[in-house]
Scaffold this active site. Sequence first.
Site, PDB file in Angstrom:
ATOM      1  N   ARG A 167     -10.399  -3.682  -3.633  1.00 41.02           N
ATOM      2  CA  ARG A 167     -10.341  -4.707  -2.566  1.00 41.02           C
ATOM      3  C   ARG A 167     -11.462  -4.443  -1.569  1.00 41.02           C
ATOM      4  NH1 ARG A 167      -5.204  -7.521   0.637  1.00 41.02           N
ATOM      5  NH2 ARG A 167      -6.326  -9.485   0.770  1.00 41.02           N
ATOM      6  N   VAL A 208      27.935 -39.055  14.072  1.00 39.63           N
ATOM      7  CA  VAL A 208      29.371 -38.881  13.794  1.00 39.63           C
ATOM      8  C   VAL A 208      30.094 -38.337  15.026  1.00 39.63           C
ATOM      9  CG1 VAL A 208      29.401 -38.574  11.301  1.00 39.63           C
ATOM     10  CG2 VAL A 208      28.852 -36.637  12.752  1.00 39.63           C
ATOM     11  N   GLU A 241     -10.030  -4.294   5.309  1.00 34.12           N
ATOM     12  CA  GLU A 241      -9.178  -4.393   6.506  1.00 34.12           C
ATOM     13  C   GLU A 241      -9.386  -3.253   7.503  1.00 34.12           C
ATOM     14  OE1 GLU A 241      -8.282  -6.340   4.125  1.00 34.12           O
ATOM     15  OE2 GLU A 241      -7.276  -8.014   5.086  1.00 34.12           O
ATOM     16  N   GLY A 288       0.805  -1.212   0.000  1.00 36.79           N
ATOM     17  CA  GLY A 288       0.000   0.000   0.000  1.00 36.79           C
ATOM     18  C   GLY A 288       0.842   1.267   0.000  1.00 36.79           C
ATOM     19  N   GLU A 297      16.212 -19.049  22.634  1.00 37.98           N
ATOM     20  CA  GLU A 297      14.870 -19.522  22.297  1.00 37.98           C
ATOM     21  C   GLU A 297      15.045 -20.356  21.047  1.00 37.98           C
ATOM     22  OE1 GLU A 297      11.518 -19.724  22.423  1.00 37.98           O
ATOM     23  OE2 GLU A 297      11.209 -18.795  24.370  1.00 37.98           O
ATOM     24  N   GLN A 354       6.262 -14.813  11.196  1.00 42.24           N
ATOM     25  CA  GLN A 354       7.370 -14.411  12.069  1.00 42.24           C
ATOM     26  C   GLN A 354       8.353 -13.446  11.423  1.00 42.24           C
ATOM     27  OE1 GLN A 354       9.250 -17.622  14.309  1.00 42.24           O
ATOM     28  NE2 GLN A 354       7.350 -18.752  14.199  1.00 42.24           N
TER      29      GLN A 354
HETATM   30  N1  FMN Z   1      -2.730  -6.113   2.285  1.00 40.05           N
HETATM   31  C1  FMN Z   1      -3.018  -4.942   1.690  1.00 40.05           C
HETATM   32  O1  FMN Z   1      -4.102  -4.814   1.122  1.00 40.05           O
HETATM   33  N2  FMN Z   1      -2.115  -3.900   1.682  1.00 40.05           N
HETATM   34  C2  FMN Z   1      -0.896  -3.994   2.264  1.00 40.05           C
HETATM   35  O2  FMN Z   1      -0.104  -3.034   2.227  1.00 40.05           O
HETATM   36  C3  FMN Z   1      -0.564  -5.217   2.910  1.00 40.05           C
HETATM   37  N3  FMN Z   1       0.640  -5.387   3.515  1.00 40.05           N
HETATM   38  C4  FMN Z   1       0.992  -6.614   3.995  1.00 40.05           C
HETATM   39  C5  FMN Z   1       2.276  -6.816   4.481  1.00 40.05           C
HETATM   40  C6  FMN Z   1       2.685  -8.067   4.903  1.00 40.05           C
HETATM   41  C7  FMN Z   1       4.107  -8.275   5.377  1.00 40.05           C
HETATM   42  C8  FMN Z   1       1.771  -9.158   4.868  1.00 40.05           C
HETATM   43  C9  FMN Z   1       2.181 -10.542   5.303  1.00 40.05           C
HETATM   44  C10 FMN Z   1       0.482  -8.952   4.412  1.00 40.05           C
HETATM   45  C11 FMN Z   1       0.062  -7.696   3.964  1.00 40.05           C
HETATM   46  N4  FMN Z   1      -1.226  -7.499   3.458  1.00 40.05           N
HETATM   47  C12 FMN Z   1      -1.525  -6.281   2.884  1.00 40.05           C
HETATM   48  C13 FMN Z   1      -2.224  -8.590   3.441  1.00 40.05           C
HETATM   49  C14 FMN Z   1      -2.064  -9.507   2.235  1.00 40.05           C
HETATM   50  O3  FMN Z   1      -2.401  -8.824   1.039  1.00 40.05           O
HETATM   51  C15 FMN Z   1      -2.972 -10.747   2.329  1.00 40.05           C
HETATM   52  O4  FMN Z   1      -4.305 -10.352   2.417  1.00 40.05           O
HETATM   53  C16 FMN Z   1      -2.678 -11.630   3.526  1.00 40.05           C
HETATM   54  O5  FMN Z   1      -1.289 -11.801   3.673  1.00 40.05           O
HETATM   55  C17 FMN Z   1      -3.348 -12.994   3.395  1.00 40.05           C
HETATM   56  O6  FMN Z   1      -2.987 -13.641   2.216  1.00 40.05           O
HETATM   57  P1  FMN Z   1      -1.873 -14.804   2.156  1.00 40.05           P
HETATM   58  O7  FMN Z   1      -2.331 -15.900   3.085  1.00 40.05           O
HETATM   59  O8  FMN Z   1      -1.856 -15.219   0.736  1.00 40.05           O
HETATM   60  O9  FMN Z   1      -0.592 -14.223   2.619  1.00 40.05           O
END
Ligand code: FMN
Length: 669
Positions: free
Chosen positions: A214, A448, A164, A58, A652, A339
């Site tokens: 979206r 080993v 979201e 984004g 850990e 993670q």
């Molecule tokens: N979704 C957005 O619409 N805009 C974002 O900027 C955005 N940034 C993300 C950053 C990270 C590191 C992750 C992991 C996800 C982000 N998402 C963002 C959500 C992803 O688009 C997606 O909906 C979510 O990871 C679930 O899909 P997946 O299981 O295929 O990863």
Amino acid sequence: LYPNMLKPLDLGFTVLKNRVIMGSMHTGLEEAENGFERMAAFFAERARGGVSLIVTGGFGPNIRAATHEHTKMLRSEEDCVGHRIVTEAVHAEDGKICLQILHTGRYAFNENPIAPSAIRAPINAFTPEAASVDQIEEQIQDFVRTAVLAQKAGYDGVEIMGSEGYFINQFLAKRTNQREDEWGGDYANRMRLPVDIVRRVREATGENFIIIYRLSMLDLVEGGSSFDEVMTLGKAVEKAGATIINTGIGWHEARIPTIATKVPRAAFTWVTAKFREGLTVPVITSNRINTPEVAEEVLARGDADMVSMARPFLADSDFIIKAAAGRSDEINTCIGCNQACLDHIFSGKLTSCLVNPRACHETELTISPTNARKNIAVVGAGPAGLAFACTAAERGHSVTLFDAASEIGGQFNIAKQVPGKEEFNETIRYFSKRLEVTGVQTKLGVKVDQQALNEGNFDEVALATGIVPRMPPIAGIDHPKVMSYLDVIRDGKAVGKKVAIIGAGGIGFDVAEFLTHDSDASTNIQTFMREWGVDMSMQARGGIEGMKAELGEPSREVYLLQRKASKVGNGLGKTTGWIHRTGLQKKGVNMIPGCEYLKIDDAGLHIRVGNEESVLDVDNIIICAGQESLTELSEGLSMPYHLIGGAHLATELDAKRAIDQGTRVAATI
Ligand code: FMN
């Protein structure tokens, strides 16, 4: 192979070569030094890997709308220069790319967010200002300007982020929109903003430009949209000129997991399926689709026209070409752990990937053929040893991998048995295939010693011998009630009905989960939705209003104890810790911080919390109090050696560090 997934999609003015988009991820590269060059390398590698369309992370349409004050934007012709590096790199690989425009509204981490109403988000410290009518018009203009600049910078389209719980979503829901003017009140007014934005972006960019909208199909918050409203919006957005509608699931403030590893694969495509019935534009579904088989099944069932995968493209840039070539077993599968991706982003670090440390580090972590082939022994086939062995062999070294166990995986074999961590099986599958492909000689069931290594004609050794669980010095620690986590998870020893767990780190939580879990919620979508209280009949507003989570009686009484006085589970992953805590609380697990362990005897575990002493009359006490490195092989070796993974640092158990270190060391030898 995968006929539905690999089928092109004709959008009229352009054709997408298959049905997979790489979902939007803000990775932190946007703001990094040389960010555009690094993003270009990151995306180009994915385009080369065959994904049909990429959506960038984004970008804010203006500074108040951006996530942070230092967030990169696309606001002027000048800004186009950097973006062009990205679009040209993707086009050179025959890919397509859209810019995501993300207005955070009340989620902005800056002091003066702007939103429909002045209602603070539960996950933000800053209360937003309610936008005036003029300010709303400015926000729309900023969306339009960003889209026009994106077109100039060479993007094939934009994605307008309407889900979201961000700005647009905030207008849609009564929860956040309490305006009484033409932008609030009934639904026609509340949805005016997204419809206007899509219509005006279309007018400004012309016919031949992809506009993805979206849309939040399931808000998962009280006061969210009803499904009727979702459908109404879908039709209006379609009419306003959207090319494709993408699925968004759950606001950030929702308290239902939507992407964690515990969420079953493709858990939410039923929502998109229902939505799609009323529309004509192509619809994308999303969340936890992580293998070609799952993608194919979702598309074959008709749940959507396309699938979005975000994190799976961190894990493996070549997902599509491997699938298309019948090499799916070589795909490095996203295990949904968050993670190194989401946890990093939410703590201001650059995104990477636990199973693929090269993700977002393409220009910095390069794995190139060696011109000095060495004979290398690797001891230990856990995550660090596996990553090291495969990387070294891929570079052309001759590698022999030893493990005393009869199977590879090390501690991953423990993790994969924890309910909700089944995905770790995929990492073991990936590595076992990669050992084969890269030509590592694997010797399992072989313990080993120094002598064997010294006599083995090896130039270098990697010691990935891992750890042993630490036994804390508590009086009575030898009591028969006491077990280690390995006794419980690896060896399946019988555990009583009443249990105390000493140590509430990641492993303590895993053991608690292992002992209290008796459902199939992480693999069965219906069970998952029932246990988290999500309505699959589309009657409840936001998918949850009026719903109750339904869980069976817990099968055990569990105490999860820690010495530290801080909140139990504080050290867990930033974006998943709450899920583990909530899950265990629902199962009645007693979490006790600030606990001093006095002794163990037939009566149970004697503890002191503050000034209060008590006895937990438990059947078993399970020790999850850290571990110690196993390094004894390092003494007396006649060649250079590298200590990696738990053998190097055991504070850990940390697969992210182990794989990263194994890969990096092997990349430089
Ligand atoms: N979704 C957005 O619409 N805009 C974002 O900027 C955005 N940034 C993300 C950053 C990270 C590191 C992750 C992991 C996800 C982000 N998402 C963002 C959500 C992803 O688009 C997606 O909906 C979510 O990871 C679930 O899909 P997946 O299981 O295929 O990863």
